[in-house]
Enzyme design. Structure first.
Site, PDB file in Angstrom:
ATOM      1  CD  GLU A 125      -2.897   1.230   2.400  1.00  0.00           C
ATOM      2  OE1 GLU A 125      -2.962   0.115   3.250  1.00  0.00           O
ATOM      3  OE2 GLU A 125      -3.494   2.430   2.226  1.00  0.00           O
ATOM      4  N   GLY A 266       3.505   2.785  10.681  1.00  0.00           N
ATOM      5  CA  GLY A 266       3.358   2.110  11.722  1.00  0.00           C
ATOM      6  C   GLY A 266       3.171   0.608  11.712  1.00  0.00           C
ATOM      7  CB  ALA A 267       1.113  -1.866  11.519  1.00  0.00           C
ATOM      8  CD  GLU A 269      -4.669  -1.865   5.948  1.00  0.00           C
ATOM      9  OE1 GLU A 269      -3.565  -1.374   6.386  1.00  0.00           O
ATOM     10  OE2 GLU A 269      -5.332  -1.047   4.825  1.00  0.00           O
ATOM     11  CG  ASN A 270       0.265  -6.703   4.032  1.00  0.00           C
ATOM     12  OD1 ASN A 270       0.125  -5.833   3.445  1.00  0.00           O
ATOM     13  ND2 ASN A 270       1.136  -6.545   5.274  1.00  0.00           N
ATOM     14  CG  HIS A 302      -5.675   0.974  12.710  1.00  0.00           C
ATOM     15  ND1 HIS A 302      -6.404   2.250  12.781  1.00  0.00           N
ATOM     16  CD2 HIS A 302      -5.242   0.974  11.485  1.00  0.00           C
ATOM     17  CE1 HIS A 302      -6.439   2.526  11.444  1.00  0.00           C
ATOM     18  NE2 HIS A 302      -5.800   1.980  10.697  1.00  0.00           N
ATOM     19  CD  GLU A 303      -2.554  -1.663  10.741  1.00  0.00           C
ATOM     20  OE1 GLU A 303      -3.111  -1.751   9.851  1.00  0.00           O
ATOM     21  OE2 GLU A 303      -2.052  -0.570  11.016  1.00  0.00           O
ATOM     22  CG  HIS A 306      -7.327  -1.571   8.148  1.00  0.00           C
ATOM     23  ND1 HIS A 306      -8.307  -0.756   7.729  1.00  0.00           N
ATOM     24  CD2 HIS A 306      -6.329  -0.933   8.663  1.00  0.00           C
ATOM     25  CE1 HIS A 306      -7.760   0.493   7.652  1.00  0.00           C
ATOM     26  NE2 HIS A 306      -6.398   0.408   8.197  1.00  0.00           N
ATOM     27  CD  GLU A 325      -6.038   3.628   6.836  1.00  0.00           C
ATOM     28  OE1 GLU A 325      -6.260   3.424   7.817  1.00  0.00           O
ATOM     29  OE2 GLU A 325      -5.389   2.791   5.925  1.00  0.00           O
TER      30      GLU A 325
HETATM   31  N1  B3K Z   1      -2.929   1.172   5.586  1.00  0.00           N
HETATM   32  C1  B3K Z   1      -1.487   1.362   6.387  1.00  0.00           C
HETATM   33  C2  B3K Z   1      -0.826   2.411   5.653  1.00  0.00           C
HETATM   34  C3  B3K Z   1      -0.417   2.415   4.533  1.00  0.00           C
HETATM   35  C4  B3K Z   1       0.634   3.551   4.093  1.00  0.00           C
HETATM   36  C5  B3K Z   1       1.227   3.867   2.845  1.00  0.00           C
HETATM   37  N2  B3K Z   1       1.888   4.842   2.459  1.00  0.00           N
HETATM   38  C6  B3K Z   1      -1.496   1.439   7.713  1.00  0.00           C
HETATM   39  C7  B3K Z   1      -3.215   1.805   8.275  1.00  0.00           C
HETATM   40  O1  B3K Z   1      -3.351   2.698   8.104  1.00  0.00           O
HETATM   41  O2  B3K Z   1      -3.384   0.762   8.878  1.00  0.00           O
HETATM   42 ZN    ZN Z   2      -5.439   1.926   8.725  1.00  0.00          ZN
END
Ligand code: B3K
Ligand code: ZN
Length: 878
Positions: A125, A266-267, A269-270, A302-303, A306, A325
């Site tokens: 991402e 930070g992290a 969410e794959n 949070h992750e 997602h 988000e």
């Molecule tokens: N979705 C990712 C953020 C990706 C950032 C790319 N530049 C983390 C999050 O918001 O959970």
């Molecule tokens: Zn997020």
């Protein structure tokens, strides 16, 4: 040469994809410098797209080493570094096979496939997948992924992919092995991930409400599973909570979390394979503070959340980023509020919103929650999209009510599951569930800027009325010279002159609708509105914007005495805290204007606040923390002298420290907790209160503060107390400070995440020598521009050091500008983020403003800038 120098992308240009991908099969042979990726795409024309359109697949610094369509080889020259185009593909389903080779060790952008420590990992991402293979890299192309990963057993004994494991084993006759992963849930490629390496797992299991057994693992560098327990615990709590509160259960048999030390944010969410900055996984009482634990809990949640808001329902295009988000931040805020103190969590969230998002909204980088154009989408992972986006979701709940909100959200989950949705889709569910038109409300997604709500209070003692004249105004922001009125929900209550809650009776003629009365919410949807309460006892005080019901700046004409009544008695804890902040803010700003700020008259009110610490220490700690220098600067609004703001704030801190010395000493003397450290909310609250007391006491009496802090520094059995003591010492120049800093480094030199605290603290010292100190630390063996955490710790903290970044001689600006340029060639995302330090430069007095502009122009004129830095520099100069 970089391939990301694109033209701006516009929301209004959205077109559905011309080709869909039904299935993706990847075969990845990991190698440190030459990883080979074979991708087999099952493609077909999109019936809703343009018939006969060329097929374009995105690429970024790629080359194809093999290419075929339905088995017939194609010319490799069709594959350029930035994309692969097939002019006339078949008008039916077909199979495209592409082979690419990438060098993970040379990938310094940390986008796509790269090496971190002893592992291979990916970050896709927003647009990193195109750095692995050619693909329609857009979130509205959803496909089922099967991934085979192969590596030398010694190099990568652990091989992880999305979904569930299908098969694994040795590759006969070689020293290699393989694993196959299958993810049955169609997803966009930004949710793709692989990990390979030497990693240890902390394992557990979870049984979902649907009876599905899930194998959980938190993967960390070898030897560190002892620091993964809290992350695992937070994960299980998150999984249970999402079932109980939102009815969302996990949908695979496997959930892996991998911690890596080189990560841009930070992290991530794959699907089924979250990859984390290890800062948000690793914790032990000796090495992590209470704030670190809380951060881990939030980011893990949070992750995980997602999985439904982002993965099962994703975004149609990147303009809809806040759809996943903002909603997911809203959900993680709710989770943390349920796990800890709701009021304290709200206060902390609003503090962060004001410091980060209001600052963004008030400067050249202001943009709406749903931006309408971008050059580099990575520049829009902002406080506005995340935190303000979460506030907008919260306002929907306030406006439609909790029941309709819950029904609307369930409708959203049912209706849009498996799709790539839009903000309109989301709002439509709440409109349908509540029967309410949200058209005007949707301006929150399109208009940038923080509305200012001004309240004028009129009291008529004889007629026993209380009249509120409310108006809203939003200053222009770049590209939006004029603003339409927002729908602003203002939660309210009345407080009697004695502090007792005065119920707002229905049936009275307030000029409020029945719904407003029932909800306790005034809806300000016009430029101005008057509300009159009748039969109120003279001296009744309105308590407005309770719980911070809208992301606005409330300008109140309340007298200090009324604010003191609110801060002591309001039944709404947020407003008790906010009233105290307003009182302090006025006092400090008075000082900035050159008036002697004497908080003596407030002694009793704040002493009472300290006493509440006996029953709610976490809340009391928040009351003792003064408004930030950035918030104060925004209150001033223009021609700010940051040194004057700092000095005035310090004077108030010192006066409060002196006035409350006896109370604060008692709090500090109550000493450390008996028994071992536990990172729970209650313990964290007690420590926060004691440390806030120590900090204020030291402001009033530095000699005593230094002595107490030095003692706590030596005796602490946990990082929270040791680091809080060091923070107090860091503000008192002298040998004691330098000695403590040296001892701290010597003790933790092998713990990069703790060394980051040490970098950050020194970069935050509000003294003239800090610029030089930061330059020196950039040459320290523990520092590296290659590791985002180091950069954020040292330069990020410096960018937040208001007096020193904004030094009168411009040396702070130059330092950051040089760092941005040095970083850009290596990692544009990190460089662009550092540039965010300039977001408030226009607030400064003319001398500083000119120097900041020069520094920004020096960045803009830099050679071969990335699209990320180019965009941030030019937007900052608007
Ligand atoms: N979705 C990712 C953020 C990706 C950032 C790319 N530049 C983390 C999050 O918001 O959970
Ligand atoms: Zn997020």
């Amino acid at each position: 040469m970089r391939s990301d120098q694109g033209q701006p992308v516009r929301l209004s240009d959205y077109r559905v994809p011309d080709y869909l991908v039904d299935a993706v099969s990847l075969d990845i042979a990991l190698h440190r410098t030459a990883t080979r990726i074979r991708s087999t795409l099952r493609l077909r024309p999109n019936p809703a797209g343009v018939a006969g359109a060329p097929l374009h697949l995105d690429g970024d610094e790629l080359a194809a080493t093999a290419l075929s369509l339905d088995g017939a080889p194609l010319d490799l020259a069709l594959a350029a570094p930035d994309g692969l185009t097939i002019a006339a593909p078949p008008a039916r389903a077909f199979t495209l096979e592409v082979e690419t080779v990438v060098d993970p060790s040379a990938n310094t952008q940390l986008m796509g496939l790269y090496r971190s420590g002893s592992a291979y990992c990916t970050q896709c991402e927003a647009e990193g997948f195109r750095r692995i293979t050619y693909y329609p890299d857009r979130p509205d192309v959803l496909s089922v992924f099967t991934t085979r990963i192969e590596a030398e057993l010694r190099d990568a004994p652990v091989l992880l992919g999305n979904g569930d494991p299908v098969e694994a084993g040795p590759v006969p006759g070689t020293d290699r092995h393989f694993a196959v992963w299958h993810d049955p849930h169609p997803k966009p490629c930004y949710l793709f991930a692989v990990v390979g390496g030497r990693l240890d797992a902390l394992r557990d299991t979870f049984t979902t409400s649907e009876g599905r057994r899930v194998d959980l693992a938190v993967w960390v560098e070898p030897g560190k599973t002892g620091q993964a327990g809290y992350a695992m615990d937070a994960l299980k709590r998150s999984m249970r909570w999402d079932e109980e509160v939102f009815g969302r259960a996990y949908d695979l048999g496997t959930f892996n979390v991998v911690a890596v030390s080189d990560f841009n944010m930070g992290a991530m969410e794959n699907k089924g394979l979250n990859i984390f900055n290890d800062k948000y996984v690793l914790a032990s009482p000796e090495l992590a503070t209470d704030a670190d634990y809380a951060g881990i809990e939030t980011v893990i949640a949070h992750e995980y959340f997602h999985n439904w808001t982002g993965n099962r329902i994703t975004c149609r295009d990147w303009f809809q980023l806040s759809l996943k988000e903002g909603l997911t931040v809203f959900r993680d805020h709710e989770f943390s509020a349920d796990q800890r103190s709701r009021a304290v969590k709200r206060i902390a969230d609003v503090r962060a919103l004001r410091a980060r998002q209001f600052a963004e909204d008030a400067g050249p980088l202001a943009h709406s929650v749903r931006p309408d154009s971008y050059s580099a989408i990575d520049n829009f992972y902002t406080a506005t999209v995340y935190e303000k986006g979460a506030e907008v979701v919260g306002m929907v709940r306030t406006l439609v009510g909790r029941d309709a909100f819950a029904r609307g959200l369930q409708l959203y989950f049912e209706r849009f599951d498996g799709t790539a949705a839009t903000v309109e889709d989301f709002l439509g569910c709440f409109a349908e569930a509540s029967g309410r038109d949200l058209a005007q409300f949707s301006r929150w997604y399109g208009q940038a800027g923080t509305p200012r709500v001004t309240v004028r209070t009129r009291r008529d003692a004889e007629a026993r009325t209380l009249t509120l004249d409310l108006d809203q105004h939003t200053d222009p922001t770049p590209g939006q010279p004029e603003k339409w009125p927002f729908v602003i929900p203002i939660s309210f209550g009345l407080v009697g002159p004695d502090g007792a809650a005065r119920p707002v009776r229905t049936g009275e003629r307030h000029g409020l609708s029945d719904a407003e009365l029932a909800q306790g919410v005034i809806e300000l949807d016009a430029p101005a509105r008057t509300v009159r309460f009748e039969d109120v006892e003279p001296g009744t005080i309105p308590s407005l914007l309770r719980g911070f019901s809208a992301p606005v700046r409330l300008v109140t004409d309340a007298a200090e005495a009324d604010l003191v009544t609110l801060m002591t008695h309001d039944s709404d804890p947020f407003n008790r805290w906010d009233a105290a902040q307003t009182v302090l803010s006025r006092l400090i700003l008075d000082g900035v204007r050159g008036n002697a700020a004497d908080p003596g008259r407030l002694r009793e009110a704040f002493a009472a606040a300290v006493r509440t610490g006996a029953s709610d220490p976490a809340f009391a700690a928040q009351v003792l923390a003064l408004p930030g220098e950035g918030d104060l600067a925004r209150e001033i609004g223009r021609d700010v002298d940051p040194d004057a703001v700092h000095a005035a704030r310090e004077r108030v801190r010192a006066s409060l420290g002196v006035l409350l010395a006896a109370e604060l000493r008692a709090v500090v003397a109550a000493g450390a907790d008996a028994g071992p450290y536990a990172p729970d909310a209650a313990g964290a609250g007690r420590r926060a209160f004691r440390n806030a007391a120590l900090s204020l006491l030291a402001a009033g009496d530095p000699a005593l503060g230094a002595e107490l802090a030095a003692d706590q520094f030596d005796r602490a059995d946990n990082m929270t107390d040791r680091f809080a003591a060091l923070a107090v010492l860091s503000l008192i120049p002298g040998e004691a400070r330098e000695g403590a800093l040296d001892r701290f480094y010597a003790r933790y030199r092998d713990e990069p995440l703790v060394v980051d605290k040490w970098f950050g603290l020194q970069a935050s010292i509000p003294e003239g020598a800090t610029v030089e100190r930061v330059r020196r630390l950039m040459g320290h063996p523990a520092f590296s521009l290659a590791v985002p955490n180091r950069v954020y710790a040292l330069l990020g903290a410096f960018g937040g050091n208001i007096t020193q970044f904004n030094r009168r001689d411009g040396s702070g600006y130059r330092l950051v500008a040089e760092a941005v340029l040095a970083l850009d060639g290596r990692n544009p995302q990190v460089a662009a983020r550092m540039l965010g330090a300039f977001r408030s430069w226009r607030l400064m007095e003319p001398g500083r403003r000119a120097l900041a502009e020069t520094a920004l122009k020096s960045i803009a004129a830099g050679p071969a800038l990335s699209a990320d830095v180019q965009e941030m520099a030019s937007r900052s100069l608007r």
